[in-house]
Design a protein around this motif. Sequence first.
Motif, short mmCIF file in Angstrom:
data_model
loop_
_atom_site.label_atom_id
_atom_site.label_comp_id
_atom_site.label_asym_id
_atom_site.label_seq_id
_atom_site.Cartn_x
_atom_site.Cartn_y
_atom_site.Cartn_z
N SER A 42 46.92 43.40 49.03
CA SER A 42 48.43 42.99 49.15
C SER A 42 48.54 41.66 49.27
O SER A 42 47.72 40.92 50.01
N GLY A 43 49.67 41.02 48.55
CA GLY A 43 49.66 39.48 48.65
C GLY A 43 49.01 38.68 47.53
O GLY A 43 49.37 37.45 47.32
N ASN B 134 54.84 44.54 40.80
CA ASN B 134 54.22 44.74 42.18
C ASN B 134 52.74 44.34 42.22
O ASN B 134 51.88 44.50 43.12
N SER B 135 52.28 43.59 41.13
CA SER B 135 51.06 43.11 40.74
C SER B 135 49.92 43.96 40.45
O SER B 135 48.99 43.75 40.08
N ARG B 136 50.19 45.39 40.47
CA ARG B 136 49.38 46.04 39.95
C ARG B 136 49.19 46.11 38.48
O ARG B 136 50.05 45.33 37.87
N SER B 137 47.93 46.10 37.97
CA SER B 137 47.66 45.88 36.54
C SER B 137 46.86 47.25 35.83
O SER B 137 46.35 47.89 36.78
N GLU B 138 47.17 47.30 34.75
CA GLU B 138 46.35 48.15 33.89
C GLU B 138 45.60 47.51 32.60
O GLU B 138 46.35 46.38 32.23
N ALA C 75 39.47 42.24 39.66
CA ALA C 75 39.44 41.28 40.47
C ALA C 75 40.77 40.66 40.94
O ALA C 75 41.60 40.36 39.95
N SER C 76 40.96 40.47 42.23
CA SER C 76 42.48 40.05 42.71
C SER C 76 42.27 38.58 43.19
O SER C 76 41.05 38.46 43.88
N SER C 77 43.25 37.75 43.38
CA SER C 77 43.24 36.63 43.93
C SER C 77 44.46 36.06 44.46
O SER C 77 45.37 36.31 43.78
#
Lengths: 113, 112
Positions: free
Chosen positions: A27-28, A71-75, A92-94
Amino acid sequence: KAGVTQTPRYLIKTRGQQVTLSCSPISGHRSVSWYQQTPGQGLQFLFEYFSETQRNKGNFPGRFSGRQFSNSRSEMNVSTLELGDSALYLCASSKGQVPGELFFGEGSRLTVL
Amino acid sequence: GQQLNQSPQSMFIQEGEDVSMNCTSSSIFNTWLWYKQDPGEGPVLLIALYKAGELTSNGRLTAQFGITRKDSFLNISASIPSDVGIYFCAGQLNFGNEKLTFGTGTRLTIIP
């Protein structure tokens, strides 16, 4: 605080099929990157998304594509699967505040038969 | 794709020994990073280096950013069982560009 969540964790496909993998970032975090990990090639960068825009792309064929939602979710999607696509796909998220600080999910292990 | 040259590929050590591994590149990076991957998990960031010549410690881990910006090393002192895993170096060219180039990995095994 929930970490990066990837689904599915394991999947088996046959050559010629297509597959979609999903990633929910922390989140964020607005940046989401995808990496392919294989024993022979190690971790290879696929692409990175930030605010729904692809910001960077690795050297993979056009069969590999991705997208990011509001919502920043990715596929990521791989079409016309080949045997060589068998790999662990890591998301990976950042937050983009600390250079190089990526938070990886556990990965989706794809086996192509 | 591009990879960093990391050595050694594998290490077999006894608990309590010190460990050293390094990473070299043909091109420069502005950030060097060291990640560790446990079985069934994604890599986790251990140490980040931002300046040529910088020496940074994180507990028993010490890493250095080479002066030429083309290499880095990682030392682990007094190894313990939980140090087992695969260690990856990674380079980042530009902040804001989250593309990382990873090394080939060093697999650390502790012999009982």
